[in-house]
Design an enzyme around this catalytic site. Structure first.
Site, PDB file in Angstrom:
ATOM      1  CB  THR A 153     -20.800   1.533  74.437  1.00  0.00           C
ATOM      2  OG1 THR A 153     -20.695   0.722  73.083  1.00  0.00           O
ATOM      3  CG2 THR A 153     -19.347   1.309  74.847  1.00  0.00           C
ATOM      4  NE  ARG A 181     -18.841  -2.890  64.333  1.00  0.00           N
ATOM      5  CZ  ARG A 181     -19.286  -2.403  65.389  1.00  0.00           C
ATOM      6  NH1 ARG A 181     -19.057  -2.605  66.634  1.00  0.00           N
ATOM      7  NH2 ARG A 181     -19.813  -1.279  65.161  1.00  0.00           N
ATOM      8  CB  VAL A 182     -12.592  -2.791  65.912  1.00  0.00           C
ATOM      9  CG1 VAL A 182     -12.182  -2.007  66.843  1.00  0.00           C
ATOM     10  CG2 VAL A 182     -11.509  -4.096  66.089  1.00  0.00           C
ATOM     11  N   GLY A 183     -15.305  -1.295  66.713  1.00  0.00           N
ATOM     12  CA  GLY A 183     -16.197  -0.405  66.624  1.00  0.00           C
ATOM     13  C   GLY A 183     -15.558   0.922  66.934  1.00  0.00           C
ATOM     14  CG  ASP A 184     -17.917   4.155  68.651  1.00  0.00           C
ATOM     15  OD1 ASP A 184     -18.522   2.948  68.575  1.00  0.00           O
ATOM     16  OD2 ASP A 184     -18.006   4.945  69.726  1.00  0.00           O
ATOM     17  CB  THR A 204     -23.162   4.496  73.409  1.00  0.00           C
ATOM     18  OG1 THR A 204     -24.004   3.160  73.026  1.00  0.00           O
ATOM     19  CG2 THR A 204     -24.324   5.392  73.841  1.00  0.00           C
ATOM     20  N   GLY A 205     -23.615   4.028  70.286  1.00  0.00           N
ATOM     21  CA  GLY A 205     -24.404   4.272  69.111  1.00  0.00           C
ATOM     22  C   GLY A 205     -23.665   3.468  67.745  1.00  0.00           C
TER      23      GLY A 205
HETATM   24  N1  ASP Z   1     -20.638   1.986  69.630  1.00  0.00           N
HETATM   25  C1  ASP Z   1     -20.598   0.348  70.060  1.00  0.00           C
HETATM   26  C2  ASP Z   1     -20.210  -0.241  68.574  1.00  0.00           C
HETATM   27  O1  ASP Z   1     -20.364   0.288  67.480  1.00  0.00           O
HETATM   28  C3  ASP Z   1     -22.050  -0.100  69.921  1.00  0.00           C
HETATM   29  C4  ASP Z   1     -22.954   0.714  70.911  1.00  0.00           C
HETATM   30  O2  ASP Z   1     -22.518   1.608  71.654  1.00  0.00           O
HETATM   31  O3  ASP Z   1     -24.093   0.617  70.874  1.00  0.00           O
HETATM   32  O4  ASP Z   1     -19.499  -1.173  68.795  1.00  0.00           O
END
Ligand code: ASP
Length: 304
Positions: A153, A181-184, A204-205
């Site tokens: 991200t 799907r929704v992430g953080d 990010t992650g």
């Molecule tokens: N955090 C992001 C998500 O889970 C992906 C990422 O930052 O690598 O959508």
């Protein structure tokens, strides 16, 4: 009195965006414009396959994007999730942050809002990303590979010369994610948080794990207790990764950037991670490598 300015962002791909944001801040511009301009620069670049145009698609070969914007002066937030076919999700998020109600919109509702407000439409799936998707589909059926490798991200936080702060995020999320799907990244407190009176943090992650610990809010609260951004971000990631490992034996990847309202910055990570910092010295790219109980940070590149 003129204050120290600073900008920090996740991943090396942020370099050009931080250069643009830094020149806004250097010229006494506003932190909100700096983070929006910086994130848009990354969204517009087809070579970055985890954000905006050229982002890797979901299981159904659709590029569904999440983005957020937060103004640290008044704590205004705007966010979109699962939005398709709009050029700059971060700008839509910023516009939503002006509202009192309806500040976080998803899917078709977010697209209708963006259309009504004149945001530019664009097919965000590139031929290149489609090829990567086709290849992965094939590999998954042949070799039983994990579908979710391939994400990152863009997160940016800025402090301007007036002492105001802002944060923004944008992502196409996990490659091969389920539709919807929704992430953080668009979630306040998980993917980002900023408060002029303290500082800001963004993550990010693996979103599924980051949101379990509300890591951005946690990092900002640690800074509120007087801890440096470096110690706040590192202890937040370390404590939460350890907790997850204790509970279930493993922790997903998590990397945090942080900056306080004095322009001191820090990062915390449990995987190798690159990031970019802009301030009156220069725009610099760094790599962070977690080792035992510390994170080793090395300088990779400076801007001219
Ligand atoms: N955090 C992001 C998500 O889970 C992906 C990422 O930052 O690598 O959508």
């Amino acid at each position: 009195m003129e204050k120290k300015w600073c900008m920090i962002a996740t991943w090396e791909m942020a370099k050009e965006g931080v250069e643009k944001g830094s020149s806004i801040l250097q010229d006494r511009g506003n932190c909100c414009d700096a983070v929006e301009t910086g994130v848009k620069t990354v969204e517009d670049c087809p070579e970055y396959t985890s954000v905006g145009y050229g982002g890797l698609p979901n299981e159904e070969c659709e590029v569904e994007m999440d983005a957020a914007f937060m103004d640290g002066k008044n704590l205004s937030i705007g966010a979109v999730a699962g939005i398709k076919d709009f050029k700059n999700p971060v700008s839509i998020a910023r516009k939503l942050s002006e509202n009192r109600f309806n500040i976080f919109l998803v899917g078709a509702g977010a697209e209708a809002y963006a259309h009504k407000n004149g945001f530019e439409r664009k097919n965000m799936l590139t031929e290149e990303s489609k090829k990567i998707w086709e290849k992965r589909k094939k590999e998954m059926s042949e070799k039983n590979l994990s579908p979710y490798d391939g994400h990152d991200t863009i997160c940016m936080i800025a402090l301007d010369k007036c002492g105001d702060m802002a944060a923004a995020t944008s992502t196409s999320g996990l490659f091969m994610k389920k539709r919807g799907r929704v992430g953080d990244s668009p979630l306040s407190g998980s993917g980002f948080y900023v408060d002029n009176e303290i500082g800001g943090a963004a993550a990010t992650g693996l979103g599924e794990d980051i949101m379990k610990g509300c890591l951005s809010y946690d990092t900002v609260q640690r800074m509120k207790r007087g801890i440096s951004p470096m110690e706040a971000a590192q202890s937040s990631v370390r404590d939460f990764s350890e907790k997850l490992k204790k509970i279930r034996g493993y922790s997903g990847a998590m990397s945090l950037i942080a900056v306080n309202n004095r322009g001191e910055w820090g990062i915390g990570t449990n995987v190798e991670f690159t990031f970019v910092v802009g301030n009156s010295e220069k725009v610099r790219v760094y790599r962070a490598v977690p080792m035992e109980n510390k994170v080793v940070i090395e300088r990779l590149k400076d801007s001219l």
